[in-house]
Design a protein around this motif. Structure first.
Motif, mmCIF file in Angstrom:
data_model
loop_
_atom_site.group_PDB
_atom_site.id
_atom_site.type_symbol
_atom_site.label_atom_id
_atom_site.label_comp_id
_atom_site.label_asym_id
_atom_site.label_seq_id
_atom_site.Cartn_x
_atom_site.Cartn_y
_atom_site.Cartn_z
ATOM 1 N N PHE A 3 0.793 -1.230 0.000
ATOM 2 C CA PHE A 3 0.000 0.000 0.000
ATOM 3 C C PHE A 3 0.826 1.281 0.000
ATOM 4 C CE2 PHE A 3 -3.710 -2.581 1.277
ATOM 5 C CZ PHE A 3 -4.621 -2.053 0.396
ATOM 6 N N LEU A 4 2.036 1.255 0.536
ATOM 7 C CA LEU A 4 2.815 2.485 0.641
ATOM 8 C C LEU A 4 3.039 3.174 -0.710
ATOM 9 C CD1 LEU A 4 3.830 4.112 2.967
ATOM 10 C CD2 LEU A 4 6.007 2.924 2.818
ATOM 11 N N PRO A 5 3.447 2.467 -1.758
ATOM 12 C CA PRO A 5 3.586 3.149 -3.055
ATOM 13 C C PRO A 5 2.254 3.674 -3.603
ATOM 14 C CG PRO A 5 4.597 0.961 -3.132
ATOM 15 C CD PRO A 5 3.910 1.091 -1.820
ATOM 16 N N ILE A 6 1.167 2.969 -3.310
ATOM 17 C CA ILE A 6 -0.153 3.423 -3.760
ATOM 18 C C ILE A 6 -0.514 4.715 -3.025
ATOM 19 C CG2 ILE A 6 -2.623 2.869 -3.848
ATOM 20 C CD1 ILE A 6 -1.810 -0.088 -4.164
ATOM 21 N N ILE A 7 -0.242 4.763 -1.738
ATOM 22 C CA ILE A 7 -0.525 5.976 -0.950
ATOM 23 C C ILE A 7 0.264 7.149 -1.505
ATOM 24 C CG2 ILE A 7 -0.217 7.043 1.324
ATOM 25 C CD1 ILE A 7 -0.827 4.176 2.484
ATOM 26 N N HIS A 8 1.548 6.927 -1.758
ATOM 27 C CA HIS A 8 2.390 8.007 -2.303
ATOM 28 C C HIS A 8 1.888 8.458 -3.675
ATOM 29 C CE1 HIS A 8 5.955 6.661 0.427
ATOM 30 N NE2 HIS A 8 5.003 7.295 1.093
ATOM 31 N N ALA A 9 1.485 7.517 -4.502
ATOM 32 C CA ALA A 9 0.973 7.858 -5.836
ATOM 33 C C ALA A 9 -0.331 8.645 -5.740
ATOM 34 C CB ALA A 9 0.766 6.590 -6.664
ATOM 35 N N ARG A 10 -1.205 8.265 -4.803
ATOM 36 C CA ARG A 10 -2.488 8.963 -4.656
ATOM 37 C C ARG A 10 -2.300 10.359 -4.072
ATOM 38 N NH1 ARG A 10 -3.287 4.620 -6.743
ATOM 39 N NH2 ARG A 10 -5.284 3.571 -6.863
ATOM 40 N N ARG A 11 -1.271 10.542 -3.268
ATOM 41 C CA ARG A 11 -0.987 11.892 -2.771
ATOM 42 C C ARG A 11 -0.508 12.781 -3.911
ATOM 43 N NH1 ARG A 11 1.367 10.312 3.064
ATOM 44 N NH2 ARG A 11 -0.570 10.681 4.205
ATOM 45 N N ALA A 12 0.283 12.196 -4.808
ATOM 46 C CA ALA A 12 0.799 12.963 -5.949
ATOM 47 C C ALA A 12 -0.283 13.216 -6.989
ATOM 48 C CB ALA A 12 1.981 12.229 -6.584
ATOM 49 N N GLU A 13 -1.110 12.190 -7.241
ATOM 50 C CA GLU A 13 -2.183 12.286 -8.236
ATOM 51 C C GLU A 13 -3.442 11.620 -7.681
ATOM 52 O OE1 GLU A 13 -1.185 11.152 -12.269
ATOM 53 O OE2 GLU A 13 0.944 11.517 -11.850
ATOM 54 N N PRO A 14 -4.256 12.362 -6.947
ATOM 55 C CA PRO A 14 -5.469 11.774 -6.360
ATOM 56 C C PRO A 14 -6.428 11.244 -7.421
ATOM 57 C CG PRO A 14 -5.012 13.943 -5.436
ATOM 58 C CD PRO A 14 -4.093 13.762 -6.603
ATOM 59 N N ARG A 15 -7.152 10.216 -7.028
ATOM 60 C CA ARG A 15 -8.190 9.622 -7.861
ATOM 61 C C ARG A 15 -9.500 9.651 -7.092
ATOM 62 N NH1 ARG A 15 -5.420 4.088 -10.198
ATOM 63 N NH2 ARG A 15 -3.590 5.055 -11.151
ATOM 64 N N GLU A 16 -10.516 9.074 -7.691
ATOM 65 C CA GLU A 16 -11.824 8.959 -7.039
ATOM 66 C C GLU A 16 -11.891 7.642 -6.274
ATOM 67 O OE1 GLU A 16 -14.410 11.183 -7.037
ATOM 68 O OE2 GLU A 16 -13.010 12.573 -7.988
ATOM 69 N N ASP A 17 -11.023 7.481 -5.269
ATOM 70 C CA ASP A 17 -11.041 6.263 -4.464
ATOM 71 C C ASP A 17 -10.786 6.608 -2.999
ATOM 72 O OD1 ASP A 17 -8.224 6.514 -4.133
ATOM 73 O OD2 ASP A 17 -7.859 5.314 -5.912
ATOM 74 N N LEU A 18 -11.001 5.642 -2.156
ATOM 75 C CA LEU A 18 -10.902 5.868 -0.715
ATOM 76 C C LEU A 18 -9.468 6.150 -0.273
ATOM 77 C CD1 LEU A 18 -12.506 6.033 1.876
ATOM 78 C CD2 LEU A 18 -12.325 3.549 2.086
ATOM 79 N N ILE A 19 -8.482 5.514 -0.881
ATOM 80 C CA ILE A 19 -7.095 5.787 -0.495
ATOM 81 C C ILE A 19 -6.765 7.257 -0.746
ATOM 82 C CG2 ILE A 19 -4.668 5.367 -1.053
ATOM 83 C CD1 ILE A 19 -5.253 2.465 -1.237
ATOM 84 N N SER A 20 -7.205 7.793 -1.863
ATOM 85 C CA SER A 20 -6.954 9.209 -2.149
ATOM 86 C C SER A 20 -7.574 10.106 -1.080
ATOM 87 C CB SER A 20 -7.509 9.581 -3.521
ATOM 88 O OG SER A 20 -6.822 8.889 -4.541
ATOM 89 N N LEU A 21 -8.799 9.771 -0.667
ATOM 90 C CA LEU A 21 -9.462 10.574 0.369
ATOM 91 C C LEU A 21 -8.729 10.488 1.706
ATOM 92 C CD1 LEU A 21 -13.209 9.748 -0.375
ATOM 93 C CD2 LEU A 21 -12.013 11.908 -0.792
ATOM 94 N N ILE A 22 -8.337 9.284 2.080
ATOM 95 C CA ILE A 22 -7.642 9.103 3.358
ATOM 96 C C ILE A 22 -6.267 9.780 3.313
ATOM 97 C CG2 ILE A 22 -6.700 7.418 4.979
ATOM 98 C CD1 ILE A 22 -8.817 5.431 3.827
ATOM 99 N N ALA A 23 -5.556 9.611 2.204
ATOM 100 C CA ALA A 23 -4.209 10.185 2.077
ATOM 101 C C ALA A 23 -4.241 11.711 2.109
ATOM 102 C CB ALA A 23 -3.546 9.689 0.799
ATOM 103 N N ALA A 24 -5.343 12.301 1.699
ATOM 104 C CA ALA A 24 -5.470 13.765 1.698
ATOM 105 C C ALA A 24 -6.089 14.297 2.993
ATOM 106 C CB ALA A 24 -6.322 14.205 0.508
ATOM 107 N N ALA A 25 -6.560 13.396 3.846
ATOM 108 C CA ALA A 25 -7.253 13.811 5.067
ATOM 109 C C ALA A 25 -6.318 14.544 6.020
ATOM 110 C CB ALA A 25 -7.846 12.588 5.768
#
Length: 124
Positions: A46-68
């Motif tokens: 999950f760590l690389p996915i979290i880093h990727a979603r912080r850099a480029e958020p998507r419409e998914d829950l990881i993006s929301l949590i990572a930006a919280a």
């Protein structure tokens, strides 16, 4: 597990391996060493996915949590990982609680389950 991975935005090709690791997290009372290894695998996944979603958020829950943010501070990687890891046993508890109703209403259970899976896969 599939509904949660769909909400999180986990790539389809990784679901089977992730399910094995998630199941390993549940084994702590019987096999703590295996559970800790599974935790390390889940973290590495999950760590690389979290880093990727912080850099480029998507419409998914990881993006929301990572930006919280909490009290003005963005959640740390470990806080995001803890939240993600907690989702899986929480989902299992919901299923265990709902199981008697699902057995009494199999037609509605199937219909609602298929709708949830469709929604999870549409989000990808």
């Amino acid at each position: 597990v599939l509904v949660i991975t769909g909400l999180l935005g986990v790539p389809n090709e990784n679901e089977r391996q992730l399910i094995e690791w998630i199941e390993g997290l549940f084994s702590y009372p019987w096999d703590p060493e295996f559970a800790l290894k599974a935790k390390d695998e889940v973290t590495a996944f999950f760590l690389p996915i979290i880093h990727a979603r912080r850099a480029e958020p998507r419409e998914d829950l990881i993006s929301l949590i990572a930006a919280a943010q909490f009290e003005g501070h963005r959640l740390t990687d470990e806080e995001v990982l803890a939240f993600v890891r907690l989702l899986f046993p929480a989902g299992a508890d919901v299923i265990q609680i709902a199981e008697p109703w699902m057995q009494q209403h199999p037609e509605r259970t199937r219909e609602n389950g298929l709708k949830a899976l469709d929604r999870a896969h549409e989000r990808r």
